[in-house]
Design a protein around this motif. Structure first.
Motif, PDB file in Angstrom:
ATOM      1  N   THR A   1      -0.371  -5.598   6.998  1.00 25.12           N
ATOM      2  CA  THR A   1      -0.662  -4.228   7.437  1.00 25.12           C
ATOM      3  C   THR A   1      -2.130  -4.035   7.814  1.00 25.12           C
ATOM      4  OG1 THR A   1      -0.927  -3.626   5.098  1.00 25.12           O
ATOM      5  CG2 THR A   1       1.209  -3.187   6.118  1.00 25.12           C
TER       6      THR A   1
ATOM      7  N   LEU B   1       0.525   1.356   3.632  1.00 25.25           N
ATOM      8  CA  LEU B   1       1.393   0.472   2.836  1.00 25.25           C
ATOM      9  C   LEU B   1       1.375   0.896   1.371  1.00 25.25           C
ATOM     10  CD1 LEU B   1       3.185  -1.985   2.256  1.00 25.25           C
ATOM     11  CD2 LEU B   1       1.111  -3.388   2.194  1.00 25.25           C
TER      12      LEU B   1
ATOM     13  N   THR C   1       4.609   2.427  -0.502  1.00 19.63           N
ATOM     14  CA  THR C   1       5.143   1.688  -1.652  1.00 19.63           C
ATOM     15  C   THR C   1       5.228   2.590  -2.879  1.00 19.63           C
ATOM     16  OG1 THR C   1       4.157  -0.340  -0.783  1.00 19.63           O
ATOM     17  CG2 THR C   1       4.774  -0.347  -3.110  1.00 19.63           C
TER      18      THR C   1
ATOM     19  N   ILE D   1       6.765   1.413   5.950  1.00 16.88           N
ATOM     20  CA  ILE D   1       6.537  -0.037   5.800  1.00 16.88           C
ATOM     21  C   ILE D   1       6.758  -0.515   4.365  1.00 16.88           C
ATOM     22  CG2 ILE D   1       4.018   0.303   5.561  1.00 16.88           C
ATOM     23  CD1 ILE D   1       5.844  -2.715   7.226  1.00 16.88           C
TER      24      ILE D   1
ATOM     25  N   PRO E   1       5.381  -6.006   4.555  1.00 22.70           N
ATOM     26  CA  PRO E   1       4.623  -5.248   3.551  1.00 22.70           C
ATOM     27  C   PRO E   1       3.693  -6.130   2.719  1.00 22.70           C
ATOM     28  CG  PRO E   1       6.908  -5.471   2.859  1.00 22.70           C
ATOM     29  CD  PRO E   1       6.813  -6.109   4.221  1.00 22.70           C
TER      30      PRO E   1
ATOM     31  N   THR F   1      -0.632  -6.937   2.397  1.00 20.82           N
ATOM     32  CA  THR F   1      -1.905  -6.297   2.734  1.00 20.82           C
ATOM     33  C   THR F   1      -2.759  -7.150   3.667  1.00 20.82           C
ATOM     34  OG1 THR F   1      -1.810  -5.503   0.463  1.00 20.82           O
ATOM     35  CG2 THR F   1      -3.779  -4.966   1.705  1.00 20.82           C
TER      36      THR F   1
END
Lengths: 339, 339
Positions: A157, A168, A172, A190, A236, A238
């Motif tokens: 992301t 993200l 989440t 996402i 998903p 980072t």
């Protein structure tokens, strides 16, 4: 040596790492100027032992600048790069805007350093997903000539900047709390999801991100015959883009030969020990500068001239900041050798 | 009609959905028996209007059973299936143990229903990542003969059962809280990460999961000439396996032809509208029975005989429970037509 260095977009996800890399790699400069849009002007940023105040990116800002490293959106680069060059600076640009311009060299220092000699003021750094793939393909191409590449990406992301990571995390947390996740930066939520679209539709059902992997690969490797079928997918994660790559070469390569070529290529670290669960993963590559390659194996669907492998790299580093700083180092060297 | 139905492994991730599917699809039976290991014995499970107490899976348990739907690990199936058959039951098995046994039909009801006629007591349901791929490949194979498949998977944690999802949630929360994530079910922490290994090393650097996609595809489509190069990757998604697929066919297929073939095939829903951000995603396919196909496009790296597409399906449903219940329905029909 270039004396005054400007970093444009220093507060973004990539810009922050550019500043860190300048320190970590002991990049030589006498004066550092930070430029950004009006939103960031006046902010102070600590770089090594000095506090630098961000100035406005506008015509005239480059009159005292020799060298620029810029991480901005395409439309910002389209506007400022011409006047930066006119004011006497050399621009290392990470945006997508100039990459396919025939007058602009598109450089990965490990792969095509000599192309930098033709620059006319702007030098482009490739798209993140292209860079790591081409670093890995280059040694195979030089040894056996790459004919065709089938690549599926698993892209982090942070490729969409700081906002991507913020989304993200929020997405989440919302899902973990039983709430509806929102999507603004990405086309869809996402969190715990995959989005098989990066960029907009560009060519025959392929996205702009996918077509970058086709066109930029050919330009960097200097071979218009290379065929690429890309599928770019947001995952998903980072930091750290991953790629499942199948490469067909003109001359056959054994797994051992391919592994040796990867091992002896600059900028590549091989992590390939499946029985002991050893292979590159985004979690392990976050914060590292190399391109990591593993799962190297014979393509069991092919006719003997193809190899499959898995490739991971920190998209903010080799995919962006590190490559740009390496280009700037290459420029410093060429200035040094000319003097 | 088979009168007494046994569900083995009813408390697992797939078993729970099998029970739900029996209700949702109004599956005909007179008596339902639930069998499991000693750990679950005595638990009571609500199915439609009845409460069923779980009994021990042991020799003798199938004496009054006609039909079994089983979701267990391979080693459990290896042990119980033979005595279940000996005691007179027909076993629809979702484990990997029997799939490649030449005496065991491997069935996807939309693809090869007739193969069920040869069964000798055990009928196998394919691996989840294979099932959705073969549902999508089948119409292309019948129209144009599939020669080669290059597939990269993006597989959900529920493929490893309930423990997989528990670990994804725990791992994600740990990372969000700045703690070190643990890994027990998976080889490495899965939160915000990718693991390019599912199963153990099996053949020339390919994993057991990957080789299932090679062998099972050939068996189901009845064509040993089909070549498959798979890369299987675990992603931090709870439910829904995704696959980036490139397929080469003997006869050329236009994108329009391929799309029409997908649209008219049973069990496939086409979602393909890139300009409006329309394509299958795990988040949208969770809880649905179909195989979803999108991003259908010409393989721009190929010689004109290949198509690329993106395929998502709920791995617990069509990838497991739904397919098994559909096989059981097929058996019911063949019993009904024989009577």
């Amino acid at each position: 040596m270039y004396e005054t260095l400007a970093v444009v977009g220093a507060t973004g996800a990539v810009g922050r790492i550019v500043l860190q890399q300048l320190v970590d790699r002991d990049f030589p400069y006498k004066r550092l100027k930070l430029l950004a849009s009006s939103r960031s002007v006046g902010q102070e940023v600590r770089v090594k032992d000095e506090t630098v105040r961000i100035e406005l990116l506008q015509p005239g800002a480059f009159k005292d600048v020799d060298l620029v490293i810029a991480s901005t959106p395409d439309e910002v680069s389209a506007e400022f790069a011409p006047y930066a060059v006119e004011e006497g600076a050399v621009v290392v640009d990470e945006s997508g805007y100039w990459r396919m311009d025939p007058k602009v060299p598109l450089i990965i220092p490990e792969v095509n350093p000599d192309a930098i000699n033709d620059h006319q003021g702007i030098i482009a750094s490739p798209n993140c997903s292209t860079t790591q793939m081409v670093v890995a393909l280059a040694p195979l191409h030089h040894a056996a000539t790459v004919k065709r590449v089938v690549v599926s990406t698993y892209q982090a992301t942070s490729g969409a900047g700081l906002a991507g990571n913020v989304e993200l995390e929020a997405s989440t947390k919302a899902i973990l709390n039983g709430q509806a996740p929102k999507s603004e930066t990405f086309q869809h939520p996402i969190g715990f999801n995959l989005i098989p679209q990066i960029g907009s539709e560009k060519h025959e059902g392929y996205t702009s991100e996918e077509m970058k992997m086709v066109y930029e690969t050919r330009k960097i490797l200097g071979d218009d015959q290379i065929q690429v079928c890309p599928t770019a997918v947001r995952v998903p994660v980072t930091v750290g883009h991953s790629e499942s790559i199948l490469v067909e070469t003109e001359k056959p390569l054994s797994v051992q030969q391919a592994t040796e070529l990867f091992r002896s290529a600059p900028g590549i670290t091989v992590v390939d020990d499946l029985p002991n669960h050893g292979y590159p993963m985004p979690r392990d590559c976050d914060g590292k500068d190399d391109v990591f390659v593993g799962r190297i194996r014979r393509d069991i669907s092919g006719n003997g001239n193809s190899i499959a492998f898995w490739c991971v790299s920190d998209n903010l580093r080799k995919g962006a900041a590190t490559n740009a700083v390496q280009i700037a180092e290459l420029l410093q060297k060429s200035v040094a050798s000319a003097n």
